[in-house]
Scaffold this motif. Structure first.
Motif, PDB file in Angstrom:
ATOM      1  N   TYR A  51     -24.692  43.910  12.534  1.00  0.00           N
ATOM      2  CA  TYR A  51     -25.735  44.237  13.462  1.00  0.00           C
ATOM      3  C   TYR A  51     -26.064  45.495  13.462  1.00  0.00           C
ATOM      4  O   TYR A  51     -25.144  46.333  13.151  1.00  0.00           O
ATOM      5  N   LEU A  52     -27.206  46.015  13.552  1.00  0.00           N
ATOM      6  CA  LEU A  52     -27.719  47.352  13.635  1.00  0.00           C
ATOM      7  C   LEU A  52     -27.215  47.895  14.831  1.00  0.00           C
ATOM      8  O   LEU A  52     -27.231  47.076  15.983  1.00  0.00           O
ATOM      9  N   TRP A  53     -26.882  49.016  14.697  1.00  0.00           N
ATOM     10  CA  TRP A  53     -26.105  49.801  16.071  1.00  0.00           C
ATOM     11  C   TRP A  53     -27.435  50.016  17.256  1.00  0.00           C
ATOM     12  O   TRP A  53     -27.052  49.991  18.351  1.00  0.00           O
ATOM     13  N   MET A 110     -27.891  42.808   8.448  1.00  0.00           N
ATOM     14  CA  MET A 110     -28.830  43.064   9.253  1.00  0.00           C
ATOM     15  C   MET A 110     -30.250  42.585   8.948  1.00  0.00           C
ATOM     16  O   MET A 110     -30.845  42.287  10.211  1.00  0.00           O
ATOM     17  N   GLN A 156     -26.595  45.994   4.822  1.00  0.00           N
ATOM     18  CA  GLN A 156     -27.976  45.824   4.821  1.00  0.00           C
ATOM     19  C   GLN A 156     -28.440  44.282   4.650  1.00  0.00           C
ATOM     20  O   GLN A 156     -29.292  43.909   5.510  1.00  0.00           O
ATOM     21  N   ASP A 215     -24.105  55.720  10.815  1.00  0.00           N
ATOM     22  CA  ASP A 215     -24.027  54.286  10.823  1.00  0.00           C
ATOM     23  C   ASP A 215     -22.954  53.578   9.762  1.00  0.00           C
ATOM     24  O   ASP A 215     -22.091  52.842  10.248  1.00  0.00           O
TER      25      ASP A 215
END
Length: 283
Positions: free
Chosen positions: A268-270, A226, A223, A205
């Motif tokens: 954004y989170l993968w 996210m 972080q 990530d």
């Protein structure tokens, strides 16, 4: 006096400097060929076994020790590796046992030290799991391995994993347009290199994020972003960007990669990005 008659002497196949001596058609002992010649032992010779055995044992020990020191001089060995090597040379168990004791007493053999040196050499290119596997294969006890691996600093291991991942990313991105596949290959590569799946995901990530973000966003906390972004916001943003990209691009894989990179740069989170892309680009 315990006198016996020798009925056969043969050179060892793996060590031409040593011979096997037979008495009454049965193997009696092994010793150096030099010892046999110096004592005039030949077929039909009558010998005092008790006296000769004491000489043979000492001779075997001296020869075995000399061989071990030559091996150590070339490359450092574990206790198990040394035992296996000497057994291949066809030295008897007593000579090997005495030799191992001598080597450990004078620190020529030290599994603790070997483990430390091995970890120090490999920590920059391998994770704990792979290091553990190869140390076990070399005969190091799991107790020693665990004790030494526990001393590895987590930040040091993650930094090494990150450096490895960066190099692999640079190779993958040259031949792979699909960002999802790049991520998966990177994650699998780190896992094969001995890193835990959790660390492999975390590092993957970070690497993807580092190389995908825009210059004006480089100081933002990944972080923090996210935590702020909701899945609804992600989907709405993805739709808007998708409409812009598809005006000039029709290749599905390239659309997937460009849209994925854009959303990563937005923090954004993968895992969430993958779900959104799959929904947008489903056939």
């Amino acid at each position: 006096m315990s006198n016996y008659t020798v009925n056969k002497i043969e050179l060892q196949k793996k060590n031409k400097g040593r011979v096997n001596v037979y008495i009454n058609e049965e193997f009696a002992f092994a010793c150096s060929a030099e010892l046999v010649y110096s004592y005039g032992i030949s077929k039909g010779t009558s010998i005092d076994m008790n006296y000769l055995k004491s000489i043979i044992e000492e001779d075997n020990f001296i020869k075995c020790k000399s061989c071990a020191l030559k091996i150590i001089d070339k490359v450092y060995k574990t206790e198990k590796q040394m035992k296996d090597k000497l057994a291949q040379k066809q030295y008897d168990e007593n000579a090997i046992s005495r030799t191992i004791k001598f080597l450990k007493e004078y620190k020529f053999l030290d599994d603790d030290k070997f483990t430390e040196l091995y970890i120090k050499e490999k920590i920059h290119s391998q994770g704990k799991n792979k290091i553990r596997y190869y140390l076990i294969k070399k005969g190091i006890s799991e107790n020693i391995i665990s004790k030494k691996l526990d001393l590895i600093d987590e930040e040091q291991e993650e930094k090494a994993a990150f450096n490895i991942a960066q190099k692999k990313y640079a190779v993958l991105i040259k031949s792979e347009d699909n960002l999802r596949k790049v991520y998966e290959k990177l994650e699998n590569y780190l896992a094969r290199s001995g890193y835990s799946f959790e660390k492999a995901r975390t590092v993957s990530d970070k690497v993807i994020k580092k190389y995908a973000k825009l210059e004006d966003e480089k100081n933002e906390s990944f972080q923090e972003n996210m935590q702020k972004k909701s899945k609804d916001e992600l989907y709405n943003l993805a739709i808007k960007r998708y409409r812009i990209i598809t005006k000039s691009e029709t290749d599905r894989n390239k659309i997937y990669r460009r849209l994925g990179e854009y959303l990563l740069r937005r923090g954004y989170l993968w895992t969430d990005i993958k779900n959104t892309l799959n929904e947008l680009l489903k056939d």
